[in-house]
Scaffold this motif. Structure first.
Motif, short mmCIF file in Angstrom:
data_model
loop_
_atom_site.label_atom_id
_atom_site.label_comp_id
_atom_site.label_asym_id
_atom_site.label_seq_id
_atom_site.Cartn_x
_atom_site.Cartn_y
_atom_site.Cartn_z
N UNK A 1 4.38 4.70 3.81
CA UNK A 1 3.63 5.02 2.46
C UNK A 1 2.38 5.89 2.59
N UNK A 2 1.78 5.81 3.64
CA UNK A 2 0.62 6.68 4.20
C UNK A 2 1.24 8.08 4.42
N UNK A 3 2.29 8.24 4.96
CA UNK A 3 2.76 9.72 5.18
C UNK A 3 3.14 10.27 3.78
N UNK A 4 3.87 9.15 2.96
CA UNK A 4 4.33 9.65 1.84
C UNK A 4 2.85 10.40 1.09
N UNK A 5 2.06 9.63 1.01
CA UNK A 5 0.72 9.91 0.20
C UNK A 5 0.21 11.35 0.84
N UNK A 6 0.22 11.35 2.12
CA UNK A 6 -0.07 12.58 2.82
C UNK A 6 0.50 13.86 2.30
N UNK A 7 1.95 13.70 2.36
CA UNK A 7 2.97 14.51 2.00
C UNK A 7 2.44 15.12 0.50
#
Length: 126
Positions: free
Chosen positions: A101-107
């Motif tokens: 989820x963190x990576x998706x938010x960053x992306x």
């Protein structure tokens, strides 16, 4: 050989200031099948020498606001203690999900920023 390539890629990304640790955690879990907790802890060890080198280069080039860096570092240490304790007591599957989820938010943020900059440049050219 796989570990050497992973280290090299993560080091290059880390040296550019784009978060080599994020890449490292992903590659360790995806390519090497390492458990999320171990990959994140390995990232912390990886971070020490790569950040020291980056700090030296950036101090030499006068790219660091030392007052701001000191404040961020002090509170970052407190955050790291809290985060490490949370991580230890979090189920591996949940931790992996939270990291995704963190990576998706960053992306999403990065895509939004690129689109915003593109539109700004386009408007300035008109």
């Amino acid at each position: 050989m796989k570990e050497i390539i992973i280290g090299l890629v993560a080091g290059i990304v880390s040296g550019t200031g784009m978060g080599g640790g994020t890449i490292l955690i992903f590659l360790l879990t995806f390519m090497c099948g390492i458990e999320q907790h171990i990959a994140q802890a390995t990232n912390l060890i990886f971070f020490i020498p790569t950040s020291v080198v980056a700090i030296i280069v950036n101090i030499k080039n006068k790219n660091i606001d030392m007052k701001l860096a000191t404040i961020i570092t002090i509170f970052g240490i407190f955050g790291a203690i809290i985060g490490a304790n949370l991580s230890i007591h979090t189920d591996v599957n949940k931790l992996r999900k939270y990291f995704g989820i963190f990576l998706a938010i960053i992306a999403i943020h990065e895509i939004y920023t690129i689109i915003k900059e593109y539109k700004k440049e386009k408007n300035e050219q008109q």
